[in-house]
Design an enzyme around this catalytic site. Structure first.
Site, PDB file in Angstrom:
ATOM      1  N   HIS A  23       1.287   0.579 -14.607  1.00  0.00           N
ATOM      2  CA  HIS A  23       1.844   1.151 -15.841  1.00  0.00           C
ATOM      3  C   HIS A  23       1.415   0.318 -17.058  1.00  0.00           C
ATOM      4  O   HIS A  23       1.009   0.857 -18.086  1.00  0.00           O
ATOM      5  CB  HIS A  23       3.379   1.140 -15.798  1.00  0.00           C
ATOM      6  CG  HIS A  23       3.990   2.053 -14.770  1.00  0.00           C
ATOM      7  ND1 HIS A  23       4.876   1.606 -13.816  1.00  0.00           N
ATOM      8  CD2 HIS A  23       3.871   3.386 -14.568  1.00  0.00           C
ATOM      9  CE1 HIS A  23       5.273   2.628 -13.074  1.00  0.00           C
ATOM     10  NE2 HIS A  23       4.679   3.722 -13.498  1.00  0.00           N
ATOM     11  N   LYS A  47      19.913   9.627 -10.420  1.00  0.00           N
ATOM     12  CA  LYS A  47      20.701   9.318  -9.218  1.00  0.00           C
ATOM     13  C   LYS A  47      19.824   8.859  -8.058  1.00  0.00           C
ATOM     14  O   LYS A  47      20.268   8.136  -7.197  1.00  0.00           O
ATOM     15  CB  LYS A  47      21.520  10.549  -8.805  1.00  0.00           C
ATOM     16  CG  LYS A  47      22.731  10.725  -9.706  1.00  0.00           C
ATOM     17  CD  LYS A  47      23.682  11.780  -9.179  1.00  0.00           C
ATOM     18  CE  LYS A  47      24.565  12.290 -10.290  1.00  0.00           C
ATOM     19  NZ  LYS A  47      23.997  13.484 -10.966  1.00  0.00           N
ATOM     20  N   ARG A 101      -4.147   8.441 -10.734  1.00  0.00           N
ATOM     21  CA  ARG A 101      -4.615   7.575  -9.648  1.00  0.00           C
ATOM     22  C   ARG A 101      -5.472   8.406  -8.694  1.00  0.00           C
ATOM     23  O   ARG A 101      -6.562   8.792  -9.024  1.00  0.00           O
ATOM     24  CB  ARG A 101      -3.421   6.943  -8.917  1.00  0.00           C
ATOM     25  CG  ARG A 101      -2.745   5.857  -9.713  1.00  0.00           C
ATOM     26  CD  ARG A 101      -1.348   5.602  -9.241  1.00  0.00           C
ATOM     27  NE  ARG A 101      -0.517   6.770  -9.490  1.00  0.00           N
ATOM     28  CZ  ARG A 101       0.791   6.816  -9.294  1.00  0.00           C
ATOM     29  NH1 ARG A 101       1.419   5.771  -8.819  1.00  0.00           N
ATOM     30  NH2 ARG A 101       1.471   7.910  -9.562  1.00  0.00           N
ATOM     31  N   SER A 139       5.180   2.783  -7.905  1.00  0.00           N
ATOM     32  CA  SER A 139       6.515   2.172  -7.790  1.00  0.00           C
ATOM     33  C   SER A 139       7.062   2.404  -6.380  1.00  0.00           C
ATOM     34  O   SER A 139       7.673   1.526  -5.791  1.00  0.00           O
ATOM     35  CB  SER A 139       7.466   2.792  -8.813  1.00  0.00           C
ATOM     36  OG  SER A 139       6.964   2.629 -10.104  1.00  0.00           O
TER      37      SER A 139
HETATM   38  P1  ADP Z   1       6.545   9.880 -12.644  1.00  0.00           P
HETATM   39  O1  ADP Z   1       7.823   9.824 -11.891  1.00  0.00           O
HETATM   40  O2  ADP Z   1       6.561  10.752 -13.863  1.00  0.00           O
HETATM   41  O3  ADP Z   1       5.298  10.053 -11.805  1.00  0.00           O
HETATM   42  P2  ADP Z   1       5.820   7.101 -12.812  1.00  0.00           P
HETATM   43  O4  ADP Z   1       6.650   6.018 -13.395  1.00  0.00           O
HETATM   44  O5  ADP Z   1       5.591   7.066 -11.356  1.00  0.00           O
HETATM   45  O6  ADP Z   1       6.479   8.431 -13.286  1.00  0.00           O
HETATM   46  O7  ADP Z   1       4.424   7.164 -13.553  1.00  0.00           O
HETATM   47  C1  ADP Z   1       4.290   7.463 -14.912  1.00  0.00           C
HETATM   48  C2  ADP Z   1       2.829   7.739 -15.215  1.00  0.00           C
HETATM   49  O8  ADP Z   1       2.067   6.563 -14.975  1.00  0.00           O
HETATM   50  C3  ADP Z   1       2.204   8.836 -14.341  1.00  0.00           C
HETATM   51  O9  ADP Z   1       1.257   9.549 -15.103  1.00  0.00           O
HETATM   52  C4  ADP Z   1       1.521   8.065 -13.264  1.00  0.00           C
HETATM   53  O10 ADP Z   1       0.426   8.785 -12.712  1.00  0.00           O
HETATM   54  C5  ADP Z   1       1.041   6.849 -14.042  1.00  0.00           C
HETATM   55  N1  ADP Z   1       0.852   5.702 -13.165  1.00  0.00           N
HETATM   56  C6  ADP Z   1       1.739   5.145 -12.318  1.00  0.00           C
HETATM   57  N2  ADP Z   1       1.197   4.096 -11.651  1.00  0.00           N
HETATM   58  C7  ADP Z   1      -0.075   3.990 -12.110  1.00  0.00           C
HETATM   59  C8  ADP Z   1      -1.179   3.125 -11.805  1.00  0.00           C
HETATM   60  N3  ADP Z   1      -1.092   2.173 -10.869  1.00  0.00           N
HETATM   61  N4  ADP Z   1      -2.325   3.295 -12.481  1.00  0.00           N
HETATM   62  C9  ADP Z   1      -2.446   4.299 -13.398  1.00  0.00           C
HETATM   63  N5  ADP Z   1      -1.469   5.163 -13.720  1.00  0.00           N
HETATM   64  C10 ADP Z   1      -0.292   5.015 -13.083  1.00  0.00           C
END
Ligand code: ADP
Length: 177
Positions: A23, A47, A101, A139
């Site tokens: 992120h 939740k 990704r 995550s």
């Molecule tokens: P969501 O629940 O909306 O997927 P995330 O917190 O998992 O939210 O991710 C938010 C954004 O960041 C999404 O577009 C996701 O693809 C991107 N993202 C998450 N991890 C990575 C990573 N390691 N590299 C690039 N983009 C990422």
């Protein structure tokens, strides 16, 4: 409550449960293009999250502080339970930021981007490919690996790693275990 903004503003929505270096990499790469980026924690499925909104916000802020003040000053953190486009309109943001990704992300991101475009044609979704060193970092995977005792150093900020270990230890010593 919406954050007050000025200049070129972008919203980076997600669960951030918890924030990873994947992120942070996305934020850093988009930062030169904007005056301000708002990391928007979606709270509509709160939740099911491991960390509360307050915990996620604190983890993000601390992680950004550790990255240096210059970065921390241009980034805000907020939460919203409604549509991302409604939040973007409220703060005057014209861009929604996302990261891509694996191919598995593609369909979801495409649907979301097109839906948001339908809802608010004036707001554009901007997507960058994950950096090679973080393309496998999510995550969800971080939580799974940590709960099984695996090492995630270098994939998440140190403060997040400490909080995650604490949370998982607490969960495993809770009632029923
Ligand atoms: P969501 O629940 O909306 O997927 P995330 O917190 O998992 O939210 O991710 C938010 C954004 O960041 C999404 O577009 C996701 O693809 C991107 N993202 C998450 N991890 C990575 C990573 N390691 N590299 C690039 N983009 C990422």
């Amino acid at each position: 409550m919406a954050v007050k903004t000025s200049g070129r503003v972008a919203v980076y929505p997600g669960s951030f449960d918890p924030i990873t270096f994947g992120h942070i990499d996305i934020v850093k790469r988009f930062l030169p293009l904007f005056d301000e980026i708002i990391i928007l924690i979606a709270t509509n499925n709160d939740k099911r999250s491991l960390f509360s909104f307050e915990e996620r916000k604190e983890l993000i802020l601390e992680a950004l502080r550790r990255q240096g003040l210059e970065i921390a000053e241009k980034i805000k953190v907020d939460s919203f339970a409604g549509l991302t486009v409604d939040y973007a309109k409220k703060v005057g943001a014209r861009s929604i930021l996302r990261g891509l990704r694996a191919v598995t992300d593609f369909e979801y991101e495409q649907v979301m981007a097109n839906m948001n475009r339908q809802l608010a044609p004036e707001i554009e979704t901007l997507i960058v490919f994950a950096s090679p060193e973080f393309y496998y970092v999510s995550s969800r995977a971080i939580k799974e690996v940590t709960s099984l005792g695996g090492r995630v150093t270098g994939l998440i900020p140190e403060n997040v790693e400490a909080a995650l270990k604490k949370k998982i230890m607490l969960a495993s010593s809770g009632p029923g275990n």
